[in-house]
Design a protein around this motif. Structure first.
Motif, PDB file in Angstrom:
ATOM      1  N   PRO A 168      69.531  75.017  21.825  1.00 14.39           N
ATOM      2  CA  PRO A 168      69.450  75.616  20.659  1.00 14.39           C
ATOM      3  C   PRO A 168      68.103  75.315  19.686  1.00 14.39           C
ATOM      4  O   PRO A 168      67.720  76.142  19.012  1.00 14.39           O
ATOM      5  N   GLU A 169      67.838  74.071  19.857  1.00 17.12           N
ATOM      6  CA  GLU A 169      66.704  73.582  19.007  1.00 17.12           C
ATOM      7  C   GLU A 169      65.401  74.344  19.617  1.00 17.12           C
ATOM      8  O   GLU A 169      64.321  74.248  18.911  1.00 17.12           O
ATOM      9  N   GLU A 170      65.395  74.900  20.807  1.00 18.05           N
ATOM     10  CA  GLU A 170      64.211  75.321  21.492  1.00 18.05           C
ATOM     11  C   GLU A 170      63.937  76.912  20.696  1.00 18.05           C
ATOM     12  O   GLU A 170      62.897  77.573  20.766  1.00 18.05           O
ATOM     13  N   LEU A 171      65.104  77.521  20.151  1.00 14.33           N
ATOM     14  CA  LEU A 171      65.013  78.879  19.578  1.00 14.33           C
ATOM     15  C   LEU A 171      64.069  79.245  18.515  1.00 14.33           C
ATOM     16  O   LEU A 171      63.289  80.048  18.400  1.00 14.33           O
ATOM     17  N   LEU A 172      64.320  78.159  17.549  1.00 13.78           N
ATOM     18  CA  LEU A 172      63.407  78.428  16.332  1.00 13.78           C
ATOM     19  C   LEU A 172      61.914  78.287  16.482  1.00 13.78           C
ATOM     20  O   LEU A 172      61.279  79.634  15.960  1.00 13.78           O
ATOM     21  N   PRO A 173      61.393  77.311  17.359  1.00 15.99           N
ATOM     22  CA  PRO A 173      59.978  77.628  17.665  1.00 15.99           C
ATOM     23  C   PRO A 173      59.374  78.798  18.274  1.00 15.99           C
ATOM     24  O   PRO A 173      58.623  79.361  18.010  1.00 15.99           O
ATOM     25  N   LEU A 174      60.366  79.390  19.117  1.00 12.93           N
ATOM     26  CA  LEU A 174      60.026  80.543  19.677  1.00 12.93           C
ATOM     27  C   LEU A 174      60.130  81.571  19.134  1.00 12.93           C
ATOM     28  O   LEU A 174      59.288  82.775  19.075  1.00 12.93           O
ATOM     29  N   ILE A 175      61.037  81.673  18.112  1.00 18.90           N
ATOM     30  CA  ILE A 175      60.957  82.874  17.121  1.00 18.90           C
ATOM     31  C   ILE A 175      60.002  82.998  16.267  1.00 18.90           C
ATOM     32  O   ILE A 175      59.261  83.914  16.075  1.00 18.90           O
ATOM     33  N   GLU A 176      59.417  81.867  15.813  1.00 18.50           N
ATOM     34  CA  GLU A 176      58.160  81.681  14.693  1.00 18.50           C
ATOM     35  C   GLU A 176      57.222  82.200  15.692  1.00 18.50           C
ATOM     36  O   GLU A 176      56.122  82.862  15.205  1.00 18.50           O
ATOM     37  N   GLU A 177      56.804  81.774  17.085  1.00 17.16           N
ATOM     38  CA  GLU A 177      55.758  82.237  17.829  1.00 17.16           C
ATOM     39  C   GLU A 177      55.756  83.658  17.955  1.00 17.16           C
ATOM     40  O   GLU A 177      54.751  84.510  17.716  1.00 17.16           O
ATOM     41  N   TYR A 178      56.790  84.331  18.122  1.00 17.42           N
ATOM     42  CA  TYR A 178      56.923  85.935  18.200  1.00 17.42           C
ATOM     43  C   TYR A 178      56.515  86.428  16.931  1.00 17.42           C
ATOM     44  O   TYR A 178      56.029  87.313  16.589  1.00 17.42           O
ATOM     45  N   SER A 179      57.302  85.909  15.844  1.00 16.28           N
ATOM     46  CA  SER A 179      57.007  86.493  14.426  1.00 16.28           C
ATOM     47  C   SER A 179      55.526  86.529  14.023  1.00 16.28           C
ATOM     48  O   SER A 179      55.398  87.283  13.063  1.00 16.28           O
ATOM     49  N   LYS A 180      54.741  85.699  14.437  1.00 10.78           N
ATOM     50  CA  LYS A 180      53.479  85.510  13.941  1.00 10.78           C
ATOM     51  C   LYS A 180      52.575  86.848  14.727  1.00 10.78           C
ATOM     52  O   LYS A 180      51.551  87.158  14.131  1.00 10.78           O
ATOM     53  N   LEU A 181      53.195  87.272  15.613  1.00 11.79           N
ATOM     54  CA  LEU A 181      52.505  88.513  16.344  1.00 11.79           C
ATOM     55  C   LEU A 181      52.705  89.764  16.045  1.00 11.79           C
ATOM     56  O   LEU A 181      52.366  90.662  16.119  1.00 11.79           O
ATOM     57  N   TYR A 182      54.162  89.944  15.227  1.00 11.34           N
ATOM     58  CA  TYR A 182      54.674  91.273  15.044  1.00 11.34           C
ATOM     59  C   TYR A 182      55.830  91.044  13.851  1.00 11.34           C
ATOM     60  O   TYR A 182      56.442  89.948  13.713  1.00 11.34           O
ATOM     61  N   ASN A 183      55.669  92.010  13.008  1.00 14.84           N
ATOM     62  CA  ASN A 183      56.674  92.003  12.072  1.00 14.84           C
ATOM     63  C   ASN A 183      58.093  92.630  12.257  1.00 14.84           C
ATOM     64  O   ASN A 183      58.180  93.747  12.080  1.00 14.84           O
ATOM     65  N   PHE A 184      58.913  91.931  13.101  1.00 14.43           N
ATOM     66  CA  PHE A 184      60.255  92.532  13.339  1.00 14.43           C
ATOM     67  C   PHE A 184      61.332  92.863  12.393  1.00 14.43           C
ATOM     68  O   PHE A 184      61.031  92.194  11.521  1.00 14.43           O
ATOM     69  N   ALA A 185      61.817  93.981  12.677  1.00 15.88           N
ATOM     70  CA  ALA A 185      62.772  94.289  11.640  1.00 15.88           C
ATOM     71  C   ALA A 185      64.116  93.588  11.551  1.00 15.88           C
ATOM     72  O   ALA A 185      64.608  92.979  10.769  1.00 15.88           O
ATOM     73  N   GLU A 186      64.585  93.052  12.737  1.00 20.72           N
ATOM     74  CA  GLU A 186      65.561  91.985  12.895  1.00 20.72           C
ATOM     75  C   GLU A 186      65.343  90.979  14.084  1.00 20.72           C
ATOM     76  O   GLU A 186      64.510  91.571  14.877  1.00 20.72           O
ATOM     77  N   ILE A 187      65.910  89.929  14.273  1.00 22.11           N
ATOM     78  CA  ILE A 187      65.648  88.859  15.462  1.00 22.11           C
ATOM     79  C   ILE A 187      67.062  88.480  15.749  1.00 22.11           C
ATOM     80  O   ILE A 187      67.695  87.993  14.991  1.00 22.11           O
ATOM     81  N   VAL A 188      67.411  89.020  16.936  1.00 22.07           N
ATOM     82  CA  VAL A 188      68.924  88.424  17.568  1.00 22.07           C
ATOM     83  C   VAL A 188      68.856  87.785  18.724  1.00 22.07           C
ATOM     84  O   VAL A 188      68.551  88.410  19.617  1.00 22.07           O
ATOM     85  N   PRO A 189      69.312  86.677  18.602  1.00 19.22           N
ATOM     86  CA  PRO A 189      69.607  85.782  19.924  1.00 19.22           C
ATOM     87  C   PRO A 189      70.917  86.074  20.746  1.00 19.22           C
ATOM     88  O   PRO A 189      71.696  86.282  20.027  1.00 19.22           O
ATOM     89  N   ILE A 190      70.629  86.420  22.176  1.00 19.81           N
ATOM     90  CA  ILE A 190      71.790  86.866  22.759  1.00 19.81           C
ATOM     91  C   ILE A 190      71.860  86.257  24.211  1.00 19.81           C
ATOM     92  O   ILE A 190      70.985  85.783  24.534  1.00 19.81           O
ATOM     93  N   SER A 191      73.068  86.401  24.741  1.00 17.61           N
ATOM     94  CA  SER A 191      73.207  86.382  26.224  1.00 17.61           C
ATOM     95  C   SER A 191      73.923  87.579  26.915  1.00 17.61           C
ATOM     96  O   SER A 191      75.142  87.635  26.622  1.00 17.61           O
ATOM     97  N   ALA A 192      73.000  88.435  27.343  1.00 17.90           N
ATOM     98  CA  ALA A 192      73.527  89.726  27.591  1.00 17.90           C
ATOM     99  C   ALA A 192      74.711  89.585  29.069  1.00 17.90           C
ATOM    100  O   ALA A 192      75.720  90.262  29.264  1.00 17.90           O
TER     101      ALA A 192
END
Length: 300
Positions: free
Chosen positions: A131-155
């Motif tokens: 779980p603690e790995e998700l926030l840095p990953l979200i921040e990394e992607y958010s720097k590249l694009y302004n996403f409307a929403e961000i949702v972590p899942i397991s399909a």
């Protein structure tokens, strides 16, 4: 909710090959309509899956994985995926949380910058990361694009998929119900059956037969005894691949047929007699006429 408030629309699922796009759509729809494989470039056409509730109907487009082009078939797959972005109400950009940001994701993000469609970042396979790995990953992607929403899942496990569907609903306009509530795809049954046969070949042959196979349903009808007859041709590019798919004393082809028949019977709800042939069409992935015959169209 009154029918006048009913919402509907089209949502594209995009991402690098093998990030779980087909797995997500099959989970949402509740039945296998898109083939799943651990090999990249499994999906070749836009697969339309229909999800309906009392409040909304979402038509999901599971696009081919965007990848480095190596053939005319590869060109078709990339064009299909990218053309979809301007046709929909929202885009689900799936990434593999376990693999993190890669060059393929950066390529897709650059393409997304040219469209105004809302993009939801979906971090898939969260069951494979801490779980603690998700926030840095979200921040990394958010720097590249302004996403409307961000949702972590397991399909695969279904974790947080309902939350994702709620977020999707926010971007749908009021609209009609395009399909009956019990319809889960707009593809003819023959298309789905051909894809199920191809899935079994990919699974059983592993690395021996890559993506040089295509399946065409040549005949399908209900016999007098109520059993549905399905005749399918498996096309390969080389004689050596034909030998691999047939197998020693036909063993591989029999196993492909056995596994495919089980899925097809679940799909149709009736007994199936499945007959398979293997034919060689040399270099079919680079022949436009053959690609058309097999259902790959540049405007698809």
């Amino acid at each position: 909710m009154s029918k006048s408030k009913f919402k509907s629309g089209f949502v594209a699922i995009i991402g690098r090959p093998n990030v779980g796009k087909s797995t997500l759509m099959n989970h949402v729809i509740g039945q296998k309509i898109a083939i799943m494989s651990d090999k990249p470039q499994t999906t070749r056409n836009k697969i339309h899956g229909v999800y309906t509730t009392d409040e909304m109907q979402v038509v999901f487009l599971d696009t081919p994985g965007i990848h480095k082009r190596q053939s005319k078939l590869g060109d078709f797959m990339n064009t299909t995926a990218l053309n979809t972005l301007g046709e929909v109400e929202a885009v689900l950009f799936l990434i593999d949380a376990a693999e993190g940001l890669g060059g393929g994701d950066r390529f897709i993000i650059e393409k997304l910058k040219s469209v105004s469609t809302p993009v939801i970042l979906v971090l898939n396979k969260i069951d494979r990361v801490q779980p603690e790995e998700l926030l840095p990953l979200i921040e990394e992607y958010s720097k590249l694009y302004n996403f409307a929403e961000i949702v972590p899942i397991s399909a695969m496990q279904g974790n947080n998929v309902n939350t994702l569907l709620e977020q999707v609903g926010k971007y749908l306009p009021e609209g009609p119900q395009y399909y009956p509530e019990d319809q889960i795809t707009d593809h003819p049954e023959q298309f789905v059956i051909a894809e199920l046969v191809r899935e079994k070949i990919l699974h059983l042959t592993r690395e021996e037969v890559p993506h040089s196979i295509a399946v065409m349903i040549e005949d399908m009808y209900v016999q007098d005894n109520g059993v549905v007859y399905v005749g399918a041709v498996i096309f390969v590019e080389r004689d050596s691949q034909k030998g691999i798919i047939i197998g020693k004393q036909g063993a591989m082809l029999k196993e492909v047929g056995r596994l495919a028949r089980m899925d097809i019977e679940r799909l149709l709800g009736s007994k199936i007699f499945l007959e398979l042939w293997v034919k060689v069409k040399k270099d079919w992935r680079n022949q436009e006429r053959v690609l058309r015959d097999l259902g790959f169209h540049k405007d698809a």
